[in-house]
Design a protein around this motif. Structure first.
Motif, PDB file in Angstrom:
ATOM      1  N   ALA A 141      10.967  14.272   9.387  1.00 34.82           N
ATOM      2  CA  ALA A 141      12.234  14.136   9.524  1.00 34.82           C
ATOM      3  C   ALA A 141      13.140  12.770   9.500  1.00 34.82           C
ATOM      4  N   ILE A 142      12.373  11.970  10.165  1.00 36.02           N
ATOM      5  CA  ILE A 142      13.056  10.345  10.030  1.00 36.02           C
ATOM      6  C   ILE A 142      13.090   9.823   8.934  1.00 36.02           C
ATOM      7  N   LEU A 143      12.041   9.897   8.157  1.00 31.62           N
ATOM      8  CA  LEU A 143      11.988   9.181   6.717  1.00 31.62           C
ATOM      9  C   LEU A 143      12.773  10.167   5.958  1.00 31.62           C
ATOM     10  N   HIS A 144      13.065  11.299   6.044  1.00 30.42           N
ATOM     11  CA  HIS A 144      14.036  11.972   5.047  1.00 30.42           C
ATOM     12  C   HIS A 144      15.550  11.612   5.591  1.00 30.42           C
ATOM     13  N   ASN A 145      15.928  11.317   6.630  1.00 31.64           N
ATOM     14  CA  ASN A 145      17.307  11.402   7.284  1.00 31.64           C
ATOM     15  C   ASN A 145      17.609  10.091   7.581  1.00 31.64           C
ATOM     16  N   VAL A 146      16.799   9.183   7.663  1.00 31.00           N
ATOM     17  CA  VAL A 146      16.931   7.462   8.420  1.00 31.00           C
ATOM     18  C   VAL A 146      16.316   6.417   7.593  1.00 31.00           C
ATOM     19  N   ILE A 147      17.062   5.592   7.226  1.00 31.41           N
ATOM     20  CA  ILE A 147      16.564   4.131   6.668  1.00 31.41           C
ATOM     21  C   ILE A 147      16.352   3.243   8.086  1.00 31.41           C
ATOM     22  N   VAL A 148      15.053   2.933   8.319  1.00 32.74           N
ATOM     23  CA  VAL A 148      15.140   2.020   9.357  1.00 32.74           C
ATOM     24  C   VAL A 148      14.924   0.831   8.750  1.00 32.74           C
ATOM     25  N   VAL A 149      15.744  -0.245   9.237  1.00 36.15           N
ATOM     26  CA  VAL A 149      15.514  -1.695   8.941  1.00 36.15           C
ATOM     27  C   VAL A 149      14.845  -2.082  10.126  1.00 36.15           C
ATOM     28  N   LEU A 150      13.492  -2.446   9.897  1.00 44.10           N
ATOM     29  CA  LEU A 150      12.665  -3.125  11.090  1.00 44.10           C
ATOM     30  C   LEU A 150      12.254  -4.494  10.953  1.00 44.10           C
ATOM     31  N   TRP A 151      12.604  -5.310  11.831  1.00 42.08           N
ATOM     32  CA  TRP A 151      12.322  -6.735  11.922  1.00 42.08           C
ATOM     33  C   TRP A 151      11.026  -6.849  12.730  1.00 42.08           C
ATOM     34  N   PRO A 152      10.010  -7.451  12.354  1.00 45.94           N
ATOM     35  CA  PRO A 152       8.796  -7.684  13.177  1.00 45.94           C
ATOM     36  C   PRO A 152       9.087  -8.535  14.436  1.00 45.94           C
ATOM     37  N   THR A 153      10.017  -9.415  14.265  1.00 47.88           N
ATOM     38  CA  THR A 153      10.738  -9.964  15.375  1.00 47.88           C
ATOM     39  C   THR A 153      11.881 -10.527  14.871  1.00 47.88           C
ATOM     40  N   SER A 208      11.802   7.426   3.299  1.00 47.88           N
ATOM     41  CA  SER A 208      10.921   8.207   2.268  1.00 47.88           C
ATOM     42  C   SER A 208      11.193   7.575   0.808  1.00 47.88           C
ATOM     43  N   PRO A 209       9.987   7.613   0.293  1.00 43.77           N
ATOM     44  CA  PRO A 209      10.053   6.824  -1.064  1.00 43.77           C
ATOM     45  C   PRO A 209      11.468   7.225  -1.959  1.00 43.77           C
ATOM     46  N   GLU A 210      11.941   8.338  -1.871  1.00 40.09           N
ATOM     47  CA  GLU A 210      13.009   8.940  -2.303  1.00 40.09           C
ATOM     48  C   GLU A 210      14.035   8.208  -1.963  1.00 40.09           C
ATOM     49  N   ASN A 211      14.317   8.021  -0.847  1.00 45.00           N
ATOM     50  CA  ASN A 211      15.275   7.225  -0.140  1.00 45.00           C
ATOM     51  C   ASN A 211      15.353   5.787  -0.708  1.00 45.00           C
ATOM     52  N   LEU A 212      14.007   5.183  -0.478  1.00 44.26           N
ATOM     53  CA  LEU A 212      13.833   3.807  -0.924  1.00 44.26           C
ATOM     54  C   LEU A 212      14.180   3.762  -2.370  1.00 44.26           C
ATOM     55  N   ALA A 213      13.940   4.691  -3.176  1.00 46.78           N
ATOM     56  CA  ALA A 213      14.180   4.601  -4.448  1.00 46.78           C
ATOM     57  C   ALA A 213      15.901   4.566  -4.720  1.00 46.78           C
ATOM     58  N   ALA A 214      16.628   4.975  -3.912  1.00 44.23           N
ATOM     59  CA  ALA A 214      18.032   5.083  -4.120  1.00 44.23           C
ATOM     60  C   ALA A 214      18.562   4.160  -2.954  1.00 44.23           C
ATOM     61  N   LEU A 215      17.940   3.165  -2.554  1.00 44.38           N
ATOM     62  CA  LEU A 215      18.600   2.178  -1.341  1.00 44.38           C
ATOM     63  C   LEU A 215      19.926   1.838  -1.591  1.00 44.38           C
ATOM     64  N   SER A 272       0.804  -1.284  -0.234  1.00 37.86           N
ATOM     65  CA  SER A 272      -0.020  -0.200  -0.002  1.00 37.86           C
ATOM     66  C   SER A 272       0.839   1.242  -0.074  1.00 37.86           C
ATOM     67  N   SER A 273       2.205   1.172   0.060  1.00 35.92           N
ATOM     68  CA  SER A 273       3.002   2.446   0.374  1.00 35.92           C
ATOM     69  C   SER A 273       4.101   2.431  -0.233  1.00 35.92           C
ATOM     70  N   HIS A 274       4.626   3.472  -0.727  1.00 38.93           N
ATOM     71  CA  HIS A 274       6.019   3.551  -1.181  1.00 38.93           C
ATOM     72  C   HIS A 274       7.277   3.866  -0.098  1.00 38.93           C
ATOM     73  N   ARG A 275       6.792   3.741   1.209  1.00 36.30           N
ATOM     74  CA  ARG A 275       7.530   4.162   2.389  1.00 36.30           C
ATOM     75  C   ARG A 275       8.292   2.921   2.837  1.00 36.30           C
ATOM     76  N   ILE A 276       7.701   1.614   2.189  1.00 39.45           N
ATOM     77  CA  ILE A 276       8.372   0.536   2.822  1.00 39.45           C
ATOM     78  C   ILE A 276       8.345  -0.572   1.815  1.00 39.45           C
ATOM     79  N   LYS A 277       9.634  -1.057   2.032  1.00 44.39           N
ATOM     80  CA  LYS A 277      10.025  -2.284   1.279  1.00 44.39           C
ATOM     81  C   LYS A 277      10.181  -3.472   2.217  1.00 44.39           C
ATOM     82  N   LEU A 278       9.985  -5.075   1.569  1.00 47.63           N
ATOM     83  CA  LEU A 278      10.095  -6.158   2.282  1.00 47.63           C
ATOM     84  C   LEU A 278      11.311  -6.731   1.610  1.00 47.63           C
ATOM     85  N   PHE A 279      11.994  -7.458   2.654  1.00 45.49           N
ATOM     86  CA  PHE A 279      13.105  -8.196   2.426  1.00 45.49           C
ATOM     87  C   PHE A 279      12.991  -9.682   3.084  1.00 45.49           C
TER      88      PHE A 279
END
Ligand code: ZN
Length: 894
Positions: A165-177, A91-98, A66-73
């Motif tokens: 600000a977080i989405l702009h400056n940070v790439i969050v690697v988030l594990w459900p668990t 941010s979608p811009e950051n994810l596009a340039a991961l 549903s969103s361009h702010r999140i990608k799954l791996f």
């Protein structure tokens, strides 16, 4: 139904909007991100509701769609075969340039080729990578719910300057668990018991298949599949910050946050610790600011053991830490009054590092989730604010490390290729490589310290960013003598772990700078090739020396394949006692069987005459309903060495035919009460209540009396002494902690009678993991043998901490006690500790083989009872290699 139709219509509208170009770029997502409630039927943190890992992963998939702010791996599969998913949110811009941002982080982490100015420029153009997870201890349930809430918050927020600000400056690697299997298991258990009297009863199983809670003790060893995948993902992203959720807050505080307590390792870059402390202090302020009182700093948890998976990364210049939020029981709420608090906290006074005391009241899963989301947000908020500095400091920490070991020893470590345990040497090289440490291999000979090492030796050049981790794992630990009223302040985990000592692998520190000519001989490895198995010589019988652990794996594989194995009982210089004589399999079939076993087999024309046949031992492993990591580690090791252990629950031990079914039974480390009584009646559903009880003890006695072998680790030894009435005393039992203290340290032991079959292949001096265990003296009725003793006249401490060495000197560390027709092995240490102590596995493996499965006992009738403890004749010599080492059998290459 209605709900899904509404969503469908909304999706259609959104798609229409896209087509008309009405939705601004950046928000050009498919749908509005679905709320957790719309997908799961509940909000994370609702009373009496827990999302499983499958639920969480499903929700993450819906968010990603549903969103361009999140990608799954995918990080790979868990031990039980579940896919481990993690999300990357920005941010979608950051994810596009991961790829670009990953590359910037990689360059800053690895330092080389960058001067300060270039690093500053990269830091200015990069994004901070922050690892956050939903925890790894599945019974600490709020973490896995918090990651759902956090993902939704970050992905759905609109017009929220903090999130922007977080989405702009940070790439969050988030594990459900970090433990999907466990979250699924715990949630299924809770759902099953919800509404019954067992609603908050503990899970009677290890939530990670083998090691349960010890999954956070596998950080550098990476024995478990999940650990390897988590570490590999960390090495791929090179996060500046690593934050893990836990739930054992010191009551009545609502959350423990950094700074930690003393001691800390001196191998941590000081800037990483400064930042760690700052993240903690900032977190406290953030929680107070957002209406979450009760955060406490600096209680209980230290920064000593590098094996915490959520801490190992600090030696890779990642600011790695965890917090501990309060937990009652699963999703069941609980009400606390001030009278429930410890006396010291009842006055609700502010303290310097507990500024906003919690005043009691309801504590719900939702509160824990709220605190965790707040704590995670504080980490992200601070990372966003200091993004450039964090990126640059990671570079700077790596650069400082390189400089330190350019100017100071050790300049390198060498793991010689020619040593007694080549498979373990390769394993150690692999442990380092798996941790991201650069490992080289010498193409030709490598000369250092005036010694020439053969081609194939491994070399760890220390002028690398992760050098501190290599040093931390290789050098002996000196745990500081910190006292509180005279009592040593114990480490939160263990005090010493030195891998070369544990694994019995020779490693040399290089004392002079490594020259360009020396470096020219080295090749950087991307993988450590397994040591190949081989057959040398010619003839119809095959001989395998007893010096390596692989000897046992090979025997187990050969017996399973229908081959015959005998063990040389007396031996000679050429063929040492314990050598396995293999027959019944042709060389071709043998090679097939040994395909995966790194051992060299010597073919000979005839078998030695004094070899006794062995069968594949049938080994049972006691598994209490009270989950015991020591059991799981043992099971994992036995499976890996081809022993096929049979799990014995209470009922299996209480059955009357143990001797028909088994040759040996292992009791993992546990207190007697836990084994005898287990969970108290009424605490769990009936089938999980209780322990082996007197009926189980009777059956164990009958089993040993009839010729079975019982093997007890550490505190289980005391159980055996008491329940079998053994003429053995734990000499440490009555000592106060001000007199004797040793928790999790490596201690030297000497073999008392190296020719004994139950110590074949062991080095005459071995470092054992002593973890609050017993040390033995025997009394006059003792029949059996002392296998290993602590050296006399000198402290046995090899790595860690030991108070009261004199109480150990000359005392027995391991015994074989005769009982009826059978025998009981008592180990005052853990010969298989966390699948790290490869150097002492043979104590266990020999004991298993020294059972009715072996024809050896007749050749080694126990000697008459000695009185007291024999004192070794001479002061301990410097440590030597094992008996029958390289050269003992010229046909066998070691
Ligand atoms: Zn935990």
């Amino acid at each position: 139904m209605l709900n899904s139709r509404v969503r469908f219509r909304f999706a259609a509208i959104a798609a229409l909007g896209l087509g008309l170009g009405l939705i601004p770029a950046g928000a050009r997502a498919q749908n509005a991100p679905p709320t957790p409630r719309s997908v799961l039927g509940h909000a994370p943190g609702d009373d009496f509701y827990l999302a499983s890992y499958d639920d969480a992963a499903g929700y993450f998939r819906r968010l990603a769609a549903s969103s361009h702010r999140i990608k799954l791996f995918s990080a790979g599969k868990t031990t039980r075969g579940v896919e481990m998913v993690y999300a990357v949110i920005s941010s979608p811009e950051n994810l596009a340039a991961l790829d670009r941002y990953k590359e910037i982080n990689r360059k800053l982490t690895w330092v080389r080729g960058l001067d300060g100015q270039q690093a500053h420029a990269l830091a200015a153009s990069g994004k901070v990578i922050v690892h956050i997870d939903g925890g790894m201890h599945s019974s600490e349930v709020a973490g896995g719910q918090h990651s759902i809430a956090l993902a939704y918050k970050l992905v759905s927020a609109q017009n929220d300057p903090e999130v922007d600000a977080i989405l702009h400056n940070v790439i969050v690697v988030l594990w459900p668990t970090l433990t999907p299997d466990g979250q699924n298991e715990v949630v299924a258990w809770y759902r099953r018991n919800l509404g019954t009297r067992f609603e908050v009863s503990p899970l009677p199983d290890l939530y990670q298949e083998y090691v349960g809670h010890d999954n956070n003790r596998d950080g550098y060893m990476n024995n478990m599949t999940e650990s390897r995948e988590i570490t590999a993902t960390e090495l791929e992203w090179n996060p500046e910050v690593w934050y893990t959720q836990h739930q054992t807050a010191p009551f009545p505080a609502r959350i423990f946050i950094p700074p930690f307590v003393e001691p800390i390792s001196s191998n941590i870059n000081p800037m990483m610790m400064r930042w760690l402390n700052e993240f903690g202090i900032n977190m406290g302020a953030y929680l107070d600011e957002h209406g979450m009182p009760g955060a406490i700093h600096r209680v209980g948890f230290d920064n000593w053991y590098p094996g915490f998976q959520d801490f190992t990364g600090i030696f890779r210049n990642s600011i790695a830490f965890f917090t501990e939020t309060a937990l009652y029981g699963y999703a069941t709420p609980h009400f606390y009054t001030v009278r429930d608090f410890p006396k010291d906290f009842q006055n609700l006074d502010s303290q310097v590092l507990y500024n906003s005391p919690w005043k009691g009241g309801w504590w719900r899963l939702g509160d824990a989730v709220r605190y965790m989301v707040g704590a995670s947000m504080s980490v992200l908020d601070m990372s966003a604010k200091y993004h450039e500095q964090l990126l640059f400091n990671k570079y700077q920490a790596g650069r400082d490390t390189i400089q330190q070991f350019t100017d100071n020893p050790p300049y390198a470590y060498v793991i010689p290729a020619n040593q007694l345990h080549p498979a373990e040497a390769a394993d150690l090289a692999k442990v380092l490589l798996t941790n991201g440490v650069e490992v080289h291999r010498s193409q030709q000979t490598f000369t250092a310290n005036g010694r020439t090492y053969p081609a194939g030796s491994w070399v760890v050049l220390m002028d690398q960013p992760y050098a501190q981790l290599a040093k931390e794992l290789i050098e002996p630990q000196v745990y500081p003598d910190i006292r509180s009223n005279g009592t040593p302040v114990k480490p939160y985990d263990v005090a010493g772990w030195t891998l070369p000592l544990q694994m019995d692998v020779e490693v040399d520190a290089v004392a002079a700078p490594v020259t360009a000519a020396q470096r020219a001989e080295l090749t950087l490895l991307t993988a450590v090739a397994p040591v190949p198995g081989a057959v040398t010589g010619s003839g119809a019988v095959f001989l395998m020396g007893p010096e390596t652990n692989q000897h046992f794996r090979a025997m187990n594989e050969i017996l399973a394949a229908g081959g015959r194995v005998s063990l040389v009982t007396h031996g000679s210089a050429a063929v040492p006692a314990g050598t396995a004589v293999v027959s019944g399999l042709g060389a071709g079939r043998l090679i097939e069987v040994l395909n995966t076993v790194p051992i060299t087999v010597h073919a000979a024309a005839a078998a030695p005459e004094d070899a006794a046949a062995v069968k594949a031992p049938r080994v049972g492993l006691y598994r209490s309903w009270n989950p015991n990591s020591d059991e799981g580690w043992t099971r994992w090791i036995l499976e890996n060495y081809g022993f096929k252990p049979i799990t014995l629950h209470n009922g299996d031990i209480q059955a009357s035919d143990l001797i028909q079914r088994l040759d040996a039974i292992i009791l993992p480390d546990a207190r007697a009460n836990q084994m005898l009584n287990g969970f108290a009646p009424g605490t769990l559903p009936g089938q999980y209540e209780g322990g082996i009880g007197s009926q189980g003890v009777d059956q164990l006695r009958a089993f040993v009396a009839a010729g079975g072998t019982l093997i007890a680790f550490n505190n289980a030894s005391q159980f055996a002494i008491d329940q079998f009435g053994l003429p053995v005393v734990n000499v440490l039992a009555k000592l106060k902690p001000t007199e004797f203290y040793c928790s999790g340290s490596l201690l030297w032991t000497d073999l008392s009678q190296p020719e004994r079959p139950d110590t074949w292949g062991l080095p005459e001096r071995a470092a054992v993991m002593f973890e609050n265990g017993p040390a033995f003296a025997t009394d006059k009725d003792f029949r059996g043998a002392i296998l290993a003793t602590y050296p006399d006249h000198v402290s046995p401490l090899a790595s860690g901490y030991l108070l009261g060495a004199n109480y150990l000197e000359g005392k027995a560390a391991a015994l074989e006690v005769s009982y009826g027709k059978g025998r009981i092995y008592l180990f005052g240490f853990k010969p298989q500790w966390r699948a790290q102590s490869h150097g002492t596995y043979k104590f266990l493996f020999n004991a298993i083989y020294d059972s009715p499965a072996s024809a050896r006992p007749s050749a080694f009738t126990p000697a008459p009872a000695p009185t007291g403890i024999p004192v070794p004749g001479a002061p301990p010599a410097p440590r030597t290699g094992g008996r029958g080492g390289a050269g003992a059998d010229p046909g066998v290459q070691r």
